[in-house]
Scaffold this motif. Structure first.
Motif: not given
Length: 326
Positions: A241-264
């Motif tokens: 299950t940890h592998c899929y938690r890792a994918q969740y984390a990477m997917d959300f990082y990419n999502l927030y990055l594409s939205q320009g959130r938290g870039i500064g």
């Protein structure tokens, strides 16, 4: 060690473990209470003590048995549990060639509970735990090599875990009232995680229908309403299950990055997390890491980078070179 001494030592161990047994209590709430008491009394915050989970209790019991058997095999004359403490360091040194750094540290914590002290009190230099040496389920799912990573039989479960970032225990604990439906069609889950700490985990946008369909299978027929409505065998014990938690984390990082959130602001190095050691040269936005960390049930940027971003992984959206570190 005579048979009588062996039985006495195990009985004394059981008394110690009974005192430290806090199963069913919330470790998070215990920590918060210690903080509150320390502030009121103007004293340093003490370390929370005790075994709060069934798995920790069982694991420490197993490790204490191994240690007692080790001392028994030495043929020394010991009569009480306190007599065994002098053999802790030899025991830990004996395991250095067989144990990983993580196992050695766990042994130390288990024995610290056994002797009602802290691991550092043994005056033993525990091996350093290096990120690059993590092996167990800390790699891409296809490299784990178990039968749950491919095929149709477990596809739905893999997609569910990747969309929610849930630990196995969180899947089994979830209840109907923990499902949060937002007005805009997005979805989140209120999850009871490690140590009794609750967090709100957003479902990956676009995956809401699939997550609803999975949960709906069990909502109307809970096998045990107090513990949750998803049966224990739905997520097998050995599924990575940890592998899929890792994918969740990477997917959300990419999502927030594409939205320009938290870039500064451009060129502001204070917004950048610079990696070191085996990840030297990689960098990420601190605020995005913190948002992802909280989604995962943590509260520090480095936890995400160390435990959930695969070695060599970089966000799939180009974002140029990192500002020069000052």
């Amino acid at each position: 060690m005579t048979n009588t001494s062996y039985k006495r030592i195990r009985a004394e161990r059981d008394i110690v473990f009974h005192k430290a047994d806090r199963r069913g209590q919330s470790k998070f709430e215990a920590k918060e209470q210690l903080k509150k008491d320390a502030i009121e009394n103007g004293t340093p915050v003490p370390q929370v003590r005790g075994m709060f989970s069934i798995s920790t209790f069982d694991d420490y019991m197993k490790r204490s048995n191994q240690f007692i058997r080790y001392v028994n095999g030495l043929g020394v004359d010991v009569k009480h549990l306190s007599d065994l403490r002098q053999y802790v360091v030899p025991y830990l040194k004996d395991g250095e060639t067989r144990w990983s750094a993580w196992t050695s540290t766990k042994q130390g914590h288990a024995l610290a509970t056994l002797f009602e002290c802290q691991a550092k009190d043994f005056e033993y230099d525990f091996p350093k735990r290096e990120r690059q040496n993590i092996k167990r389920t800390r790699s891409e799912p296809e490299s784990v090599g178990n039968r749950y990573t491919e095929g149709e039989a477990y596809r739905e479960r893999r997609e569910f875990l990747r969309a929610t970032g849930m630990r196995r225990i969180e899947v089994l604990r979830i209840r109907k009232e923990d499902i949060i439906e937002n007005g805009d069609g997005t979805m989140a889950l209120s999850l009871l995680g490690k140590g009794g700490k609750r967090r709100t985990a957003p479902v990956m946008p676009g995956k809401e229908a699939m997550v609803r369909a999975v949960l709906q299978q069990f909502i109307d027929c809970p096998p045990n309403r107090e513990k949750g409505f998803i049966p224990a065998n739905w997520i097998p014990d050995h599924m990575a299950t940890h592998c899929y938690r890792a994918q969740y984390a990477m997917d959300f990082y990419n999502l927030y990055l594409s939205q320009g959130r938290g870039i500064g602001k451009s060129g502001d190095t204070h917004t950048i997390y610079y990696c070191r050691k085996d990840k030297a040269g990689q960098w990420y936005y601190k605020n995005i890491l913190l948002m992802v960390s909280r989604n995962m049930g943590h509260n520090r940027e480095e936890v995400v980078v160390s435990n959930y971003f695969y070695s060599g992984w970089q966000p799939c959206i180009p974002f140029g070179s990192a500002p020069t570190q000052k």
